[in-house]
Design an enzyme around this catalytic site. Structure first.
Site, PDB file in Angstrom:
ATOM      1  N   ASN A  83       0.727  -1.138  -0.205  1.00 14.21           N
ATOM      2  CA  ASN A  83       0.065   0.019   0.067  1.00 14.21           C
ATOM      3  C   ASN A  83       0.754   1.298  -0.021  1.00 14.21           C
ATOM      4  OD1 ASN A  83       0.673  -0.410   2.591  1.00 14.21           O
ATOM      5  ND2 ASN A  83      -1.240   0.460   3.452  1.00 14.21           N
ATOM      6  N   CYS A 127      -3.342   1.885   6.427  1.00 17.23           N
ATOM      7  CA  CYS A 127      -3.140   0.992   8.043  1.00 17.23           C
ATOM      8  C   CYS A 127      -4.039   1.987   9.046  1.00 17.23           C
ATOM      9  CB  CYS A 127      -1.858   0.726   8.497  1.00 17.23           C
ATOM     10  SG  CYS A 127      -0.818   1.912   8.404  1.00 17.23           S
ATOM     11  N   GLY A 169       2.510  -5.262   7.508  1.00 17.09           N
ATOM     12  CA  GLY A 169       1.701  -6.131   6.790  1.00 17.09           C
ATOM     13  C   GLY A 169       0.496  -6.375   7.586  1.00 17.09           C
ATOM     14  N   SER A 170      -0.357  -7.371   7.203  1.00 15.74           N
ATOM     15  CA  SER A 170      -1.540  -7.973   7.890  1.00 15.74           C
ATOM     16  C   SER A 170      -0.957  -8.691   9.262  1.00 15.74           C
ATOM     17  CB  SER A 170      -2.207  -8.810   7.032  1.00 15.74           C
ATOM     18  OG  SER A 170      -1.609  -9.991   6.688  1.00 15.74           O
ATOM     19  N   GLU A 221       4.428  -3.802  12.212  1.00 19.27           N
ATOM     20  CA  GLU A 221       3.802  -2.786  11.997  1.00 19.27           C
ATOM     21  C   GLU A 221       2.213  -3.378  11.365  1.00 19.27           C
ATOM     22  OE1 GLU A 221       4.099   0.253  12.754  1.00 19.27           O
ATOM     23  OE2 GLU A 221       6.037   0.312  13.230  1.00 19.27           O
ATOM     24  N   LEU A 222       1.345  -3.579  12.116  1.00 20.57           N
ATOM     25  CA  LEU A 222       0.014  -4.161  11.520  1.00 20.57           C
ATOM     26  C   LEU A 222      -1.186  -3.408  11.306  1.00 20.57           C
ATOM     27  CD1 LEU A 222       0.827  -7.305  13.811  1.00 20.57           C
ATOM     28  CD2 LEU A 222       1.587  -6.889  11.693  1.00 20.57           C
ATOM     29  N   GLU A 234     -10.346  -5.095  10.595  1.00 19.79           N
ATOM     30  CA  GLU A 234      -9.753  -4.132   9.800  1.00 19.79           C
ATOM     31  C   GLU A 234     -10.540  -4.310   8.277  1.00 19.79           C
ATOM     32  OE1 GLU A 234      -5.881  -4.754   8.281  1.00 19.79           O
ATOM     33  OE2 GLU A 234      -5.343  -2.539   8.281  1.00 19.79           O
TER      34      GLU A 234
HETATM   35  P1  NAP Z   1       0.385  -8.852   3.787  1.00 16.45           P
HETATM   36  O1  NAP Z   1      -0.563  -9.792   2.968  1.00 16.45           O
HETATM   37  O2  NAP Z   1       0.594  -9.337   5.140  1.00 16.45           O
HETATM   38  O3  NAP Z   1       1.745  -8.754   2.821  1.00 16.45           O
HETATM   39  C1  NAP Z   1       2.674  -7.928   3.389  1.00 16.45           C
HETATM   40  C2  NAP Z   1       4.090  -8.702   3.158  1.00 16.45           C
HETATM   41  O4  NAP Z   1       4.096  -9.917   3.776  1.00 16.45           O
HETATM   42  C3  NAP Z   1       4.085  -8.911   1.437  1.00 16.45           C
HETATM   43  O5  NAP Z   1       5.569  -8.588   1.067  1.00 16.45           O
HETATM   44  C4  NAP Z   1       4.032 -10.260   1.455  1.00 16.45           C
HETATM   45  O6  NAP Z   1       4.546 -10.958   0.306  1.00 16.45           O
HETATM   46  C5  NAP Z   1       4.651 -10.770   2.583  1.00 16.45           C
HETATM   47  N1  NAP Z   1       4.411 -12.328   3.193  1.00 16.45           N
HETATM   48  C6  NAP Z   1       3.121 -12.996   2.999  1.00 16.45           C
HETATM   49  N2  NAP Z   1       3.000 -14.202   3.511  1.00 16.45           N
HETATM   50  C7  NAP Z   1       4.240 -14.214   4.214  1.00 16.45           C
HETATM   51  C8  NAP Z   1       4.624 -15.273   5.084  1.00 16.45           C
HETATM   52  N3  NAP Z   1       3.961 -16.154   5.502  1.00 16.45           N
HETATM   53  N4  NAP Z   1       5.730 -14.942   5.884  1.00 16.45           N
HETATM   54  C9  NAP Z   1       6.499 -13.762   5.503  1.00 16.45           C
HETATM   55  N5  NAP Z   1       5.974 -12.691   4.692  1.00 16.45           N
HETATM   56  C10 NAP Z   1       4.924 -13.104   4.097  1.00 16.45           C
HETATM   57  O7  NAP Z   1      -0.154  -7.387   3.875  1.00 16.45           O
HETATM   58  P2  NAP Z   1      -0.689  -6.435   2.392  1.00 16.45           P
HETATM   59  O8  NAP Z   1      -1.843  -7.016   2.198  1.00 16.45           O
HETATM   60  O9  NAP Z   1       0.737  -6.209   1.529  1.00 16.45           O
HETATM   61  O10 NAP Z   1      -0.784  -4.956   3.215  1.00 16.45           O
HETATM   62  C11 NAP Z   1      -1.925  -4.797   3.978  1.00 16.45           C
HETATM   63  C12 NAP Z   1      -1.997  -4.769   5.398  1.00 16.45           C
HETATM   64  O11 NAP Z   1      -0.619  -4.217   6.036  1.00 16.45           O
HETATM   65  C13 NAP Z   1      -2.855  -4.326   6.155  1.00 16.45           C
HETATM   66  O12 NAP Z   1      -3.250  -4.945   7.394  1.00 16.45           O
HETATM   67  C14 NAP Z   1      -2.477  -2.873   6.650  1.00 16.45           C
HETATM   68  O13 NAP Z   1      -3.022  -2.370   7.730  1.00 16.45           O
HETATM   69  C15 NAP Z   1      -1.149  -3.513   7.168  1.00 16.45           C
HETATM   70  N6  NAP Z   1      -0.052  -2.158   7.033  1.00 16.45           N
HETATM   71  C16 NAP Z   1       0.264  -1.814   8.231  1.00 16.45           C
HETATM   72  C17 NAP Z   1       1.136  -0.222   8.150  1.00 16.45           C
HETATM   73  C18 NAP Z   1       1.562   0.032   9.607  1.00 16.45           C
HETATM   74  O14 NAP Z   1       2.554   0.845   9.520  1.00 16.45           O
HETATM   75  N7  NAP Z   1       1.114  -0.543  10.884  1.00 16.45           N
HETATM   76  C19 NAP Z   1       1.257   0.034   7.155  1.00 16.45           C
HETATM   77  C20 NAP Z   1       0.853  -0.260   5.916  1.00 16.45           C
HETATM   78  C21 NAP Z   1       0.023  -1.508   6.103  1.00 16.45           C
HETATM   79  P3  NAP Z   1       3.608 -11.349  -1.048  1.00 16.45           P
HETATM   80  O15 NAP Z   1       3.233  -9.890  -1.386  1.00 16.45           O
HETATM   81  O16 NAP Z   1       4.547 -12.111  -1.890  1.00 16.45           O
HETATM   82  O17 NAP Z   1       2.224 -12.114  -0.464  1.00 16.45           O
END
Ligand code: NAP
Length: 476
Positions: free
Chosen positions: A154, A284, A230-231, A250-251, A378
């Site tokens: 994002n 997020c 990420g998530s 950072e979730l 979320e």
């Molecule tokens: P995501 O699906 O969790 O993916 C984030 C990263 O993790 C990607 O690079 C993904 O790779 C990787 N990943 C996937 N499965 C994994 C595993 N088993 N082990 C290690 N890494 C793995 O999140 P997203 O959809 O990209 O982003 C949305 C989420 O991020 C939302 O929940 C949002 O709130 C959160 N977020 C939080 C913040 C904060 O600062 N708190 C900021 C921005 C976003 P692939 O792409 O190859 O699957």
């Protein structure tokens, strides 16, 4: 265009690996192919990163690390339009927000460059302890080694830099695993660092699938720290697998915003339309729950709906567009299901709620309840709920009824109330007379509860990317 991993400065040929298409979320056109890294490539990346840490990075003086970072910031500023267009194309983020992301990213690297020269320790008054006479002690902050940086789609540039820039400023090396949906800006960013003079291997990027490369990266014994944005489900898995490594998570969140009746509504409404719908709510700290004091509830709702309806929806690559697609059809479908589920339980759609492919129109919901997914979880989509409250106690109670606690916004002219509510909110950060979605890159940022562990914000990330080392001397 082919996007390869970059390991020790080397890229791979397309014939040698499987590939994966990268598509523009707005029109589904293919814009690139990723040459997918294998687990063996990951092993090479970590081993190389480990060697370069010991041979080069940990010996590099602070002024040189600062110079490389500053040069990278200058190059990024020069290429602002190219990076903004890349983000708009690969993530579907409207250009005006993509440009803002690049501006912020330039600042993040500059902050890191400045901080690289400020990583210091302290003298410990050892004679404060009985028997401590004639002893002198001090602390140093030393780099950790290999930092694994795993980032989401994002804010593909800025959130990657919130990890990479502090890690390099502190003298670490980085193995960077960007989101598979947004690899192009990541690839260009690594090239930029090399152009600015970063030694090969100090920043290796592995382009592959999180579910395949995630575990071996997180569990690798040559990785000293995992920093993940990420998530929640993925973050939880990382937490379990990281063992003794340092960790930053950072979730997500379902950020609340509380509006008391003493405010002028114009500024909160304008801010919250952006806060709820910028990048289709895929932020997020997107404003997900808006609590409005009963006396002004109807006025707020009417004006908020009207302003939302005026958003210019369209192609992210057009300058005037304010609202574009979600990252993929699956994400839009999932969000639409949550709206339908809430409606079946009694919620009302005030505007929006229509899906066409990756587009989900900006959606405002009312008559919601705490057990609906659009409130309890979320949404990460262009869906916001407006909920009335009567008293301060009620507002605080509602806002805190969440598994998350990242950032909140409060609007009131009453300073005593503002401070009281800020103290009571279970959040990593609270903004007064500002939306929950506002973030600057130099304040501590991170969550409580299930929104995460640790803090970013360059200086604070550096603290978490260094180890405090004590050195004592016994004098004659
Ligand atoms: P995501 O699906 O969790 O993916 C984030 C990263 O993790 C990607 O690079 C993904 O790779 C990787 N990943 C996937 N499965 C994994 C595993 N088993 N082990 C290690 N890494 C793995 O999140 P997203 O959809 O990209 O982003 C949305 C989420 O991020 C939302 O929940 C949002 O709130 C959160 N977020 C939080 C913040 C904060 O600062 N708190 C900021 C921005 C976003 P692939 O792409 O190859 O699957």
């Amino acid at each position: 265009m082919y996007i390869s991993s970059i390991i020790n400065g080397e890229t791979f040929k397309k014939e040698s690996r499987d590939t994966l298409a990268v598509v523009n979320p707005y029109n589904q056109e293919e814009i690139a192919q990723i040459i997918l890294a294998t687990p063996d490539d990951l092993e090479t990346a970590v081993t190389n990163s480990y060697e370069i840490f010991h041979q080069t990075m940990k010996k590099m003086p602070a002024y040189k690390r600062a110079d490389i970072l500053l040069k990278t910031a200058e190059l990024l500023k020069e290429r602002k339009e190219d990076f903004a267009a890349t983000i708009a194309e690969e993530a579907g983020k409207p250009l005006k927000f993509s440009r803002n992301e690049v501006d912020r990213a330039v600042q993040v690297i500059r902050f890191a460059s400045e901080q690289a020269k400020q990583i210091n320790g302290e003298v410990i008054p050892l004679d404060a302890a009985v028997g401590g006479e004639n002893r002198f002690g001090f602390t140093k902050r030393v780099p950790l080694g290999v930092v694994a940086a795993i980032t989401p789609f994002n804010f593909p540039l800025n959130l990657s830099l919130h990890k990479i820039a502090p890690a390099l400023a502190a003298g670490n090396t980085v193995v960077f695993k960007p989101a598979e949906k947004t690899p192009i800006s990541a690839y260009k960013l690594v090239q930029l660092f090399h152009e600015a003079g970063l030694p090969k291997g100090a920043l290796n990027v592995v382009m592959g699938l999180g579910e395949e490369l995630g575990d071996p990266l997180v569990e690798h014994d040559k990785v000293q720290k995992v920093t993940f944005t990420g998530s929640l489900p993925v973050g939880r898995g990382i937490r379990e697998k990281a063992g003794f490594k340092k960790i930053t998570l950072e979730l997500g969140s379902n950020s609340p915003n509380i509006i008391f009746k003493d405010v002028d509504l114009e500024a909160p409404i304008e801010g919250l339309v952006t806060g709820a719908f910028a990048f289709s709510g895929q932020v997020c700290i997107s404003a997900q729950r808006i609590y409005v004091q009963q006396d002004i509830y109807h006025e707020f709702l009417e004006k908020f709906v009207n302003r939302t309806k005026a958003l210019k929806i369209g192609d992210p690559l057009e300058d005037a567009t304010e609202f574009g697609p979600m990252i993929d059809e699956k994400a839009a479908e999932r969000a639409k299901t949550w709206i339908d589920d809430a409606v079946s339980k009694g919620a009302t759609v005030e505007t929006g709620g229509e899906r066409n492919g990756t587009m989900l129109t900006p959606t405002i919901m009312t008559n919601v309840k705490n057990d609906m997914k659009i409130i309890a979880e979320e949404v990460f989509a262009p869906i916001v709920s407006v909920i009335p409250f009567h008293t301060e106690e009620e507002a605080v109670k509602y806002a805190n009824e969440s598994i998350y606690g990242l950032q909140a916004g409060i609007f009131t002219k009453d300073l005593n109330r503002a401070f009281s509510v800020a103290d009571q909110l279970e959040m990593g950060g609270v903004w007064i007379n500002e939306i929950s979605t506002y973030r600057q890159d130099n304040h501590p940022y991170g969550g409580v509860k299930q929104s995460g562990i640790g803090r970013e914000g360059v200086k604070y990330a550096i603290d978490d990317m260094t180890e405090l080392k004590f050195i004592g001397i016994k004098l004659d």
